[in-house]
Design a protein around this motif. Sequence first.
Motif, PDB file in Angstrom:
ATOM      1  N   GLY A  77       0.816  -1.208   0.000  1.00  0.00           N
ATOM      2  CA  GLY A  77       0.000   0.000   0.000  1.00  0.00           C
ATOM      3  C   GLY A  77       0.849   1.256   0.000  1.00  0.00           C
ATOM      4  O   GLY A  77       0.566   2.228  -0.722  1.00  0.00           O
ATOM      5  N   LEU A  78       1.900   1.262   0.803  1.00  0.00           N
ATOM      6  CA  LEU A  78       2.789   2.420   0.845  1.00  0.00           C
ATOM      7  C   LEU A  78       3.513   2.600  -0.481  1.00  0.00           C
ATOM      8  O   LEU A  78       3.626   3.716  -0.997  1.00  0.00           O
ATOM      9  CB  LEU A  78       3.791   2.260   1.983  1.00  0.00           C
ATOM     10  CG  LEU A  78       4.828   3.376   2.129  1.00  0.00           C
ATOM     11  CD1 LEU A  78       4.160   4.729   2.335  1.00  0.00           C
ATOM     12  CD2 LEU A  78       5.781   3.073   3.276  1.00  0.00           C
ATOM     13  N   ARG A  79       3.998   1.514  -1.045  1.00  0.00           N
ATOM     14  CA  ARG A  79       4.686   1.613  -2.339  1.00  0.00           C
ATOM     15  C   ARG A  79       3.723   2.098  -3.426  1.00  0.00           C
ATOM     16  O   ARG A  79       4.116   2.845  -4.328  1.00  0.00           O
ATOM     17  CB  ARG A  79       5.299   0.266  -2.720  1.00  0.00           C
ATOM     18  CG  ARG A  79       6.518  -0.102  -1.870  1.00  0.00           C
ATOM     19  CD  ARG A  79       6.941  -1.544  -2.120  1.00  0.00           C
ATOM     20  NE  ARG A  79       7.281  -1.783  -3.522  1.00  0.00           N
ATOM     21  CZ  ARG A  79       7.245  -2.978  -4.099  1.00  0.00           C
ATOM     22  NH1 ARG A  79       6.863  -4.047  -3.409  1.00  0.00           N
ATOM     23  NH2 ARG A  79       7.583  -3.109  -5.369  1.00  0.00           N
ATOM     24  N   TRP A  80       2.457   1.690  -3.343  1.00  0.00           N
ATOM     25  CA  TRP A  80       1.447   2.159  -4.295  1.00  0.00           C
ATOM     26  C   TRP A  80       1.309   3.676  -4.193  1.00  0.00           C
ATOM     27  O   TRP A  80       1.305   4.384  -5.203  1.00  0.00           O
ATOM     28  CB  TRP A  80       0.113   1.472  -4.009  1.00  0.00           C
ATOM     29  CG  TRP A  80      -0.967   1.785  -4.993  1.00  0.00           C
ATOM     30  CD1 TRP A  80      -1.269   1.098  -6.138  1.00  0.00           C
ATOM     31  CD2 TRP A  80      -1.886   2.872  -4.930  1.00  0.00           C
ATOM     32  NE1 TRP A  80      -2.330   1.683  -6.788  1.00  0.00           N
ATOM     33  CE2 TRP A  80      -2.730   2.782  -6.068  1.00  0.00           C
ATOM     34  CE3 TRP A  80      -2.103   3.909  -4.022  1.00  0.00           C
ATOM     35  CZ2 TRP A  80      -3.742   3.695  -6.319  1.00  0.00           C
ATOM     36  CZ3 TRP A  80      -3.111   4.834  -4.273  1.00  0.00           C
ATOM     37  CH2 TRP A  80      -3.923   4.717  -5.420  1.00  0.00           C
ATOM     38  N   THR A  81       1.211   4.181  -2.974  1.00  0.00           N
ATOM     39  CA  THR A  81       1.084   5.623  -2.779  1.00  0.00           C
ATOM     40  C   THR A  81       2.320   6.363  -3.260  1.00  0.00           C
ATOM     41  O   THR A  81       2.228   7.386  -3.952  1.00  0.00           O
ATOM     42  CB  THR A  81       0.829   5.936  -1.290  1.00  0.00           C
ATOM     43  OG1 THR A  81      -0.443   5.390  -0.912  1.00  0.00           O
ATOM     44  CG2 THR A  81       0.832   7.435  -1.029  1.00  0.00           C
ATOM     45  N   PRO A 116       9.239   0.939  -7.223  1.00  0.00           N
ATOM     46  CA  PRO A 116       7.842   1.028  -7.671  1.00  0.00           C
ATOM     47  C   PRO A 116       7.224  -0.359  -7.778  1.00  0.00           C
ATOM     48  O   PRO A 116       7.928  -1.350  -8.018  1.00  0.00           O
ATOM     49  CB  PRO A 116       7.953   1.694  -9.051  1.00  0.00           C
ATOM     50  CG  PRO A 116       9.270   2.403  -9.027  1.00  0.00           C
ATOM     51  CD  PRO A 116      10.171   1.566  -8.175  1.00  0.00           C
ATOM     52  N   LEU A 117       5.922  -0.436  -7.608  1.00  0.00           N
ATOM     53  CA  LEU A 117       5.231  -1.718  -7.720  1.00  0.00           C
ATOM     54  C   LEU A 117       5.368  -2.301  -9.120  1.00  0.00           C
ATOM     55  O   LEU A 117       5.253  -1.584 -10.118  1.00  0.00           O
ATOM     56  CB  LEU A 117       3.743  -1.547  -7.417  1.00  0.00           C
ATOM     57  CG  LEU A 117       3.307  -1.329  -5.966  1.00  0.00           C
ATOM     58  CD1 LEU A 117       1.793  -1.231  -5.907  1.00  0.00           C
ATOM     59  CD2 LEU A 117       3.805  -2.435  -5.054  1.00  0.00           C
ATOM     60  N   GLU A 175       0.686  -4.701  -8.196  1.00  0.00           N
ATOM     61  CA  GLU A 175      -0.425  -3.758  -8.174  1.00  0.00           C
ATOM     62  C   GLU A 175      -1.753  -4.479  -8.386  1.00  0.00           C
ATOM     63  O   GLU A 175      -2.751  -4.191  -7.711  1.00  0.00           O
ATOM     64  CB  GLU A 175      -0.232  -2.671  -9.232  1.00  0.00           C
ATOM     65  CG  GLU A 175      -1.319  -1.608  -9.193  1.00  0.00           C
ATOM     66  CD  GLU A 175      -0.975  -0.400 -10.040  1.00  0.00           C
ATOM     67  OE1 GLU A 175      -1.565   0.660  -9.792  1.00  0.00           O
ATOM     68  OE2 GLU A 175      -0.138  -0.530 -10.955  1.00  0.00           O
ATOM     69  N   ARG A 176      -1.781  -5.430  -9.320  1.00  0.00           N
ATOM     70  CA  ARG A 176      -3.018  -6.190  -9.548  1.00  0.00           C
ATOM     71  C   ARG A 176      -3.429  -6.948  -8.288  1.00  0.00           C
ATOM     72  O   ARG A 176      -4.604  -6.961  -7.918  1.00  0.00           O
ATOM     73  CB  ARG A 176      -2.834  -7.176 -10.710  1.00  0.00           C
ATOM     74  CG  ARG A 176      -2.829  -6.535 -12.083  1.00  0.00           C
ATOM     75  CD  ARG A 176      -3.012  -7.590 -13.171  1.00  0.00           C
ATOM     76  NE  ARG A 176      -1.927  -8.560 -13.182  1.00  0.00           N
ATOM     77  CZ  ARG A 176      -0.822  -8.440 -13.905  1.00  0.00           C
ATOM     78  NH1 ARG A 176      -0.646  -7.379 -14.677  1.00  0.00           N
ATOM     79  NH2 ARG A 176       0.124  -9.375 -13.872  1.00  0.00           N
TER      80      ARG A 176
END
Length: 318
Positions: free
Chosen positions: A259-263, A292-293, A298-299
């Motif tokens: 979640g943090l990497r997504w943000t 980065p994801l 991400e999926r």
Amino acid sequence: MERRNFLKQGAFTAAAAASAKLSAAATPTNSIARRPLGKTGEHLSMIGFGGVVVMNEDTGHSRNIVAEAVDRGVNYFDVAPSYGNAQERLGPALAPYRKNCFLACKTEGRTKHESRKQLEESLRQLKTDHVDLYQFHALTKMTDLDEVMRPGGAMETMEAAKKEGKIRYIGFSVHSAETALAAMDRYNFDTVLFPVNFVLFSQANFGPQILKRAQEKGMGILALKAMAKTVWPADQKKSHPEPKCWYQPAAFPDEASLGLRWTLGHPVTAALPPGEERYFRLAMDVAQHYKPLEQHEERALLTRATGVEPIFHLGNDV
């Protein structure tokens, strides 16, 4: 979120990831990378230190965790009067490093008098003669925005304090997309602090519109709730295992890390993790080795978000 909007957001993610790689490349691998804060000329660590981390902690532990954060590359600290005794704990702990750190604070005061009183008390407790960024705390409703902007409102304190050298930049935090957009239309704010979260973006379409407008205006974008997941069940609202989180955080450690990497893959300057120390430490670990994801990550993350109850909704004053 409609598929075309999600794909568009994916382009934002890819662009930010490229930028993040460049900023990280210029930073020692053992130090958290820094990113530019809008048009201010400042560069902040991609992870910020939320004052709640030291709330209710003893002075020795507060000094130790602040020292560790600085040593690992954190230069962005954020606190507010409403965070219990956080200002009282953070001020002395940060004092040895203050000249090299970016200190953000907030006011819940909506009038000139209330906000001035809070500013002076914050400066006293934080052991400093100025804060780098002073923010209206939680402009949740349009009535909040109206109140701070009217004659005799808190904006008069902000502008006067800036001339006095007691604050350097003016921003706001917000949990309402509608109020955020209105605020950005009514004043040339330096920063906006708002939730940038995988559940909120994908399940409530909450956040993309703020991000887009802030980018258009060249504002510094600071992210809340990167590691959030959903609301607590009704039977756990008053008693749950994360006393410093009013929301249910993402599962520790894997989902929270994703979640943090997504943000951080979005065009944000920095993210403020939850106040729980183990989540803050995890966030520093992620930032020190940030990547980065991948598409498959991400999926998988967004699959976990499907059907989850978001902590905010569009059109709700919460």
